[in-house]
Design a protein around this motif. Structure first.
Motif, PDB file in Angstrom:
ATOM      1  N   GLU A 141       0.844  -1.194   0.000  1.00 15.74           N
ATOM      2  CA  GLU A 141       0.000   0.000   0.000  1.00 15.74           C
ATOM      3  C   GLU A 141       0.881   1.246   0.000  1.00 15.74           C
ATOM      4  OE1 GLU A 141      -3.933  -1.690   2.255  1.00 15.74           O
ATOM      5  OE2 GLU A 141      -2.319  -0.932   3.530  1.00 15.74           O
ATOM      6  N   GLU A 142       0.787   2.046  -1.079  1.00 14.87           N
ATOM      7  CA  GLU A 142       1.667   3.194  -1.230  1.00 14.87           C
ATOM      8  C   GLU A 142       0.954   4.498  -0.848  1.00 14.87           C
ATOM      9  OE1 GLU A 142       4.696   5.126  -4.554  1.00 14.87           O
ATOM     10  OE2 GLU A 142       2.687   4.475  -5.086  1.00 14.87           O
ATOM     11  N   ARG A 202      -4.770   2.062   9.573  1.00 13.74           N
ATOM     12  CA  ARG A 202      -5.028   0.703   9.109  1.00 13.74           C
ATOM     13  C   ARG A 202      -4.603   0.504   7.645  1.00 13.74           C
ATOM     14  NH1 ARG A 202      -9.486  -1.265  12.270  1.00 13.74           N
ATOM     15  NH2 ARG A 202     -10.951  -1.424  10.528  1.00 13.74           N
ATOM     16  N   PHE A 203      -3.962   1.556   7.090  1.00 17.28           N
ATOM     17  CA  PHE A 203      -3.440   1.499   5.730  1.00 17.28           C
ATOM     18  C   PHE A 203      -1.957   1.880   5.743  1.00 17.28           C
ATOM     19  CE2 PHE A 203      -7.948   1.945   5.315  1.00 17.28           C
ATOM     20  CZ  PHE A 203      -8.277   1.112   4.258  1.00 17.28           C
ATOM     21  N   GLY A 204      -1.243   1.436   4.717  1.00 17.53           N
ATOM     22  CA  GLY A 204       0.199   1.652   4.643  1.00 17.53           C
ATOM     23  C   GLY A 204       0.990   0.400   4.970  1.00 17.53           C
ATOM     24  N   TRP A 205       0.388  -0.757   4.772  1.00 14.07           N
ATOM     25  CA  TRP A 205       0.996  -2.030   5.166  1.00 14.07           C
ATOM     26  C   TRP A 205       1.306  -2.915   3.968  1.00 14.07           C
ATOM     27  CZ3 TRP A 205       2.158  -1.640  10.160  1.00 14.07           C
ATOM     28  CH2 TRP A 205       1.350  -0.864  10.988  1.00 14.07           C
ATOM     29  N   MET A 213       4.154   2.543   6.087  1.00 11.48           N
ATOM     30  CA  MET A 213       4.772   3.610   5.300  1.00 11.48           C
ATOM     31  C   MET A 213       4.035   3.687   3.977  1.00 11.48           C
ATOM     32  SD  MET A 213       8.250   1.441   4.384  1.00 11.48           S
ATOM     33  CE  MET A 213       8.308   0.633   5.982  1.00 11.48           C
ATOM     34  N   LYS A 214       4.620   4.353   2.998  1.00  7.35           N
ATOM     35  CA  LYS A 214       4.127   4.280   1.627  1.00  7.35           C
ATOM     36  C   LYS A 214       4.944   3.198   0.923  1.00  7.35           C
ATOM     37  CE  LYS A 214       2.488   9.045   1.292  1.00  7.35           C
ATOM     38  NZ  LYS A 214       2.528  10.305   0.511  1.00  7.35           N
ATOM     39  N   HIS A 215       4.537   1.963   1.178  1.00  9.54           N
ATOM     40  CA  HIS A 215       5.293   0.808   0.685  1.00  9.54           C
ATOM     41  C   HIS A 215       5.306   0.780  -0.836  1.00  9.54           C
ATOM     42  CE1 HIS A 215       6.267  -1.708   4.183  1.00  9.54           C
ATOM     43  NE2 HIS A 215       5.141  -1.286   4.722  1.00  9.54           N
ATOM     44  N   GLU A 216       6.505   0.674  -1.400  1.00  8.18           N
ATOM     45  CA  GLU A 216       6.634   0.534  -2.848  1.00  8.18           C
ATOM     46  C   GLU A 216       6.740  -0.932  -3.250  1.00  8.18           C
ATOM     47  OE1 GLU A 216       6.817   1.701  -6.806  1.00  8.18           O
ATOM     48  OE2 GLU A 216       6.430   2.907  -5.044  1.00  8.18           O
ATOM     49  N   GLY A 217       7.378  -1.761  -2.465  1.00  6.15           N
ATOM     50  CA  GLY A 217       7.525  -3.161  -2.805  1.00  6.15           C
ATOM     51  C   GLY A 217       8.139  -3.911  -1.648  1.00  6.15           C
ATOM     52  N   ALA A 218       8.337  -5.228  -1.839  1.00  4.51           N
ATOM     53  CA  ALA A 218       8.925  -6.073  -0.800  1.00  4.51           C
ATOM     54  C   ALA A 218       9.679  -7.206  -1.487  1.00  4.51           C
ATOM     55  CB  ALA A 218       7.852  -6.619   0.133  1.00  4.51           C
ATOM     56  N   GLN A 219      10.993  -7.031  -1.660  1.00  5.15           N
ATOM     57  CA  GLN A 219      11.833  -8.001  -2.369  1.00  5.15           C
ATOM     58  C   GLN A 219      12.422  -9.006  -1.389  1.00  5.15           C
ATOM     59  OE1 GLN A 219      12.875  -8.541  -5.783  1.00  5.15           O
ATOM     60  NE2 GLN A 219      13.581 -10.369  -4.700  1.00  5.15           N
TER      61      GLN A 219
END
Length: 705
Positions: free
Chosen positions: A271-272, A333-336, A358-364
C-alpha cells in the motif's frame, strides 16, 4: 508522475522544518571513498564462485519448492536485441519493441474475468461491473505457474490495480468538472473497487495468450474487501475504530503499487499513496479533549501526508470512514504489506504489521545460505527511507505451510548510508535507540504504526524516493531505484526532525553520497551488499550503480537550489539514456530490467529521452539498451516472465493521463489497435485503458537474449 492523483511529491505541502542540515557537497567524496565501483563489482562477481552467495527467491526457486515448471538453463546474461529509438515528439501512441519481438494486449481495465460481459467503455463504470472486471491502473505483478509441466503456458497472473482516474470511472468531462459534480456513494464505490488486486488465470493456446474467463481461481480483491490485521500492531488502541472496536479487521487495501512474493507461494501487495484518500476537514480530532493526545494524532497525520482534501478523490464526502478528523485511527489501518494466497479464492488477505507502516513501494525477498529470510522495502516519498524486515525463523523448505505466519515475527530495520561506502541497518525495536515511552512510543505496535517517526529518531538516511528493489540472481547484490527528488538541494536546507514532527515530503536535504544531485529529476539506482552476504547482517557496503540523465541537453537549476553537486545531469549511463527509474527486476539470466515513471509526454527535460521506457542493462558492464517505448502520458510498471523466460508480461499504466477536455486528448491506446485487438467493439475509441501486454520473441527464444 506529477499528476495530482499519482504524485511524485511536487504537489505535496511545502512547509519548512527547523532542523538545519550540516551536509555539504559530496561528489568529491564519492570519487575518493574506499569502495569504488570497480571494487564493488569485483567483490560481487567473486561471490558467484563460492558457497556463500545468497540464494535469491526468484520464480525459479519458488518453482522448485512448490513443484512448479522447471527453471531455465544456466545464466548467460547477454543482451542480444538491437535497441529501439526513443519515443520523442510527435509520439507514437502504442507500445514499441525491438525487431524480432511482438507485443500484444492481454488484458485491460474493464475486461471481464468471468462469463459476464465486458465493460462498455462508452458509459460510466459501476460497482457491480467492476467487481467482475479487471481493475484500473495496473502496477506490480507476479506470475505463479500452474503445477506440473504446463507452467510455461498456464498460470495465475496476479497484478495490482494501484489507483484510478475518477472522471474516467464516472464518465465526467471535462476533467475539472469532477471537483464540482454532485458526488454520490455509488460513484465512490465504483472507484473503490477499481483499486486492489487482480488474480487472473492466463493460458497459451494456439500460440496466443488469453485470459481464461472460466477459471474458478479468478477474483478481485478491492478497496472494500475484508482484510485481517496481524502482527504486533493488531488490536492496538491506535488500530481500533467505531466500525471495528477490536482492531483486527479492516475493509480494503488501497493504492497497491509494487509487490513481492514469498517462498511459500503467496503474493505481497504493498500500500503506497493511501493517504490521498483521507481528508481532515477541520484540522481537528473529533471527541478528543486531551490536547497532548490531539497534537500527537495531528502530527502523525501530517508525517504521513494526511491533509484536507487529500488528492481530490472526495471519498470522504460520502464515505465517512475517510474523514480523518472524525475517524483518526482509520488511516492507521493502511500503509501495510498485505499477504494474499492466490491459490485459495476463499482466503482472506492479511495485513502484516511487523513489516512497518509507510508508503510501501515493494517487498523483495532474499534467502541467505543459512535459510534466513529478509524482505527489502522502500518508502516512496521524497526524503524517506529504505528498510528491511528479517524474519525471526528460518525457512522450512520441507513443509512450506509452516512458513505461513513468518511475516508476523521478526525485526524491522532502517538503512543509514555513510559517505565512505559503508552502511548500517538500525533496528526499529521498542525500548532501544530512543524508541521509548518518553519519546512517544508506548510499545512495539506504536513503533510500527509510526514507522516513519521511529526512523526519524534513529537518524536514517533520507533518500530520493526509494521505489522498487531487485536482487541479482548470482551475486545477491540488492539494487533499488531512487526515482527523483525535487527538494534535494533546495534552500533553506533542512532535515526530517528527530522527534518525527516533520510534515511529509517537506524537508530540503542537502546532497549526500547516496543522493548526490540537487533538484534530482533524473534519479539513480543504488545497490548494496550485506556483510558476509547474510541477510541478518547489520552492516553493508554500497555504491551507486548508475546516475540517470540526458547526455544531449544539460538541465538548468532553479534559483532556490543549492548548486553543489550539479553536474549538468548528463548522467553516466553506458548506452541509451533514461530517467526517473521506478520498476526494477532481474531475470534469471542476470539481465536487469528498468522501467521509468516520468511525465511521459516527451517535453521539457524529457525532449530527448522521450516517453517512458523499459531498459535492459548488464550489471557487470553497465551496458544499457532501450527495449520498450510506451504510449504518451503513461507509466511502464510491472514485469515478469514465465519460468522458461520465453513470455514476458509488462504493465502499461494510465495511458493518456492528465487529459483535460476529452478522455482521449492524449491517447487512444490500447483500443486503437496498435498492439493488436482488444475487447473493445465500438467504432471509435472512448477511453484509454491501463493494460497488461504480452511480449514474445518471434523465434520463440528467451526474452532479451
Amino acid at each position: 508522475m506529477s499528476s495530482k492523483l499519482h504524485p511524485d511529491g511536487k504537489l505535496n505541502p511545502s512547509d519548512d522544518s527547523t532542523n538545519d542540515s550540516g551536509n555539504s557537497s559530496i561528489l568529491e567524496i564519492i570519487e575518493q571513498r574506499k569502495l569504488t565501483r570497480r571494487n564493488f563489482l569485483k567483490s560481487s562477481v567473486s561471490a558467484t564462485a563460492g558457497v556463500t552467495a545468497l540464494t535469491v527467491m526468484s520464480s525459479s526457486v519458488v518453482d522448485g519448492l512448490l513443484n512448479y515448471a522447471e527453471a531455465a538453463q544456466n545464466p548467460i546474461g547477454t543482451i542480444g536485441f538491437i535497441p529501439i529509438s526513443a519515443n520523442i515528439s510527435p509520439m507514437t501512441d502504442g507500445v514499441t519493441v525491438p525487431v524480432g519481438y511482438s507485443a500484444k494486449v492481454l488484458v485491460s481495465w474493464g475486461d471481464s474475468l468471468t462469463a459476464e460481459p465486458h465493460w462498455d467503455t462508452v458509459g460510466a463504470m459501476d460497482e457491480a461491473t467492476q467487481l467482475h472486471c479487471y481493475g484500473a491502473h495496473t502496477d506490480g505483478m507476479h506470475y505463479f505457474p500452474f503445477p506440473g509441466p504446463f507452467g510455461n503456458k498456464r498460470g495465475l497472473l496476479v497484478t495490482n490495480s494501484e489507483y484510478c482516474d475518477p472522471p474516467l470511472v464516472n464518465n465526467i468531462t471535462p476533467a475539472a468538472n469532477y471537483a464540482t459534480t454532485a458526488i454520490t456513494l455509488d460513484m465512490v464505490r465504483a472507484q473503490q473497487v477499481a483499486h486492489g488486486i487482480n488474480i487472473v488465470t492466463v493460458d497459451k493456446k494456439n500460440q496466443q495468450w488469453q485470459v481464461n474467463r472460466h477459471s474458478l481461481l479468478n477474483r478481485r480483491i478491492t478497496g472494500n474487501t475484508l482484510c485481517k490485521i496481524s502482527g504486533p500492531a493488531a488490536g492496538h488502541d491506535l488500530m481500533k475504530t467505531t466500525a471495528n472496536p477490536a482492531g483486527f479487521r479492516v475493509l480494503g487495501t488501497l493504492n497497491n503499487c509494487a509487490h513481492g512474493y514469498t517462498p511459500w507461494g503467496t503474493y505481497l501487495t504493498c500500500e503506497e499513496n493511501w493517504n490521498g484518500y483521507f481528508s481532515n476537514e477541520t484540522s481537528d480530532v473529533a471527541g478528543e479533549s486531551d490536547p497532548d493526545r490531539k497534537l500527537k494524532i495531528l502530527q502523525n497525520q501530517a508525517r504521513y501526508g494526511v491533509v484536507k482534501g487529500g488528492f481530490g478523490y472526495r471519498w470522504h464526502e460520502v464515505d465517512e470512514r475517510f474523514r480523518a478528523d472524525l475517524h483518526p485511527n482509520e488511516a492507521n489501518r493502511f500503509g501495510w504489506v498485505v499477504e494474499i494466497d492466490p491459490w485459495d479464492p476463499q482466503s482472506t488477505p492479511i495485513k502484516r504489521t511487523a513489516m512497518g507502516r509507510m508508503k510501501h513501494e515493494g517487498a523483495q525477498v532474499v534467502i541467505d545460505k543459512h535459510d534466513q529470510i529478509a524482505f527489502y522495502m522502500g518508502d516512496d516519498e521524497r526524503n524517506e527511507y529504505i528498510y528491511k524486515f528479517v524474519c525471526r525463523w528460518k525457512l522450512d523448505r520441507k513443509n512450506p505451510v509452516k512458513n505461513r505466519h513468518m511475516l508476523n515475527h521478526g525485526t524491522l530495520y532502517v538503512a543509514k548510508f555513510n559517505a565512505d561506502g559503508s552502511g548500517q541497518w538500525l533496528p526499529l525495536v521498542w525500548g532501544q535507540n530512543g524508541l521509548t515511552q518518553e519519546n512517544g512510543f508506548a510499545d512495539q505496535g506504536e513503533v510500527l504504526i509510526k514507522t516513519r517517526q521511529a526512523a526519524d529518531r534513529l537518524g536514517a538516511t533520507m533518500m530520493d524516493r526509494p521505489e522498487w528493489g531487485a536482487v541479482h540472481p548470482l551475486t545477491g547484490d540488492m539494487y533499488m531505484t531512487l526515482t527523483n527528488n525535487s527538494r534535494r538541494g533546495n534552500t533553506p536546507a533542512s532535515s526530517n526532525n528527530v522527534d518525527g514532527t516533520t510534515n511529509a515530503g517537506s524537508s530540503n536535504p542537502s546532497v549526500d553520497a547516496a543522493n548526490p544531485r540537487p533538484d534530482n529529476d533524473f534519479g539513480q539506482i543504488i545497490r548494496w551488499q550485506e556483510d558476509k552476504r547474510l541477510v541478518t547482517a547489520t552492516t553493508f557496503k554500497w555504491d551507486i550503480f548508475v546516475q540517470c540523465g540526458d547526455k544531449v541537453t544539460a538541465k538548468s537549476l532553479g534559483s532556490s537550489y543549492n548548486p553543489a553537486g550539479h553536474d549538468g545531469y548528463m548522467g553516466n549511463i553506458n548506452g541509451d539514456d533514461y530517467g526517473a527509474p521506478d520498476g526494477l527486476w532481474f531475470d534469471r539470466d542476470g539481465r536487469l530490467w528498468i522501467q521509468t515513471d516520468q511525465v511521459g509526454d516527451a517535453s521539457g527535460d524529457w525532449v530527448n529521452i522521450g516517453g517512458n521506457v523499459m531498459m535492459c542493462a548488464d550489471p557487470s558492464t553497465g551496458e544499457t539498451k532501450r527495449f520498450l517505448t510506451s504510449p504518451p502520458h503513461c507509466e511502464v510498471t510491472g514485469v515478469i516472465t514465465t519460468p522458461d523466460s520465453k513470455t514476458m508480461f509488462v504493465g502499461i499504466q494510465h495511458p493518456g493521463e492528465d487529459w483535460k477536455i476529452d478522455f482521449t486528448d492524449n491517447s487512444t491506446w490500447p483500443d486503437n489497435g496498435y498492439n493488436g485487438p482488444t475487447t473493445f467493439t465500438g467504432s471509435s475509441v472512448s477511453k484509454p485503458r491501463s493494460s497488461v501486454i504480452v511480449i514474445t520473441k518471434d523465434d520463440g527464444g528467451v526474452i532479451g537474449s
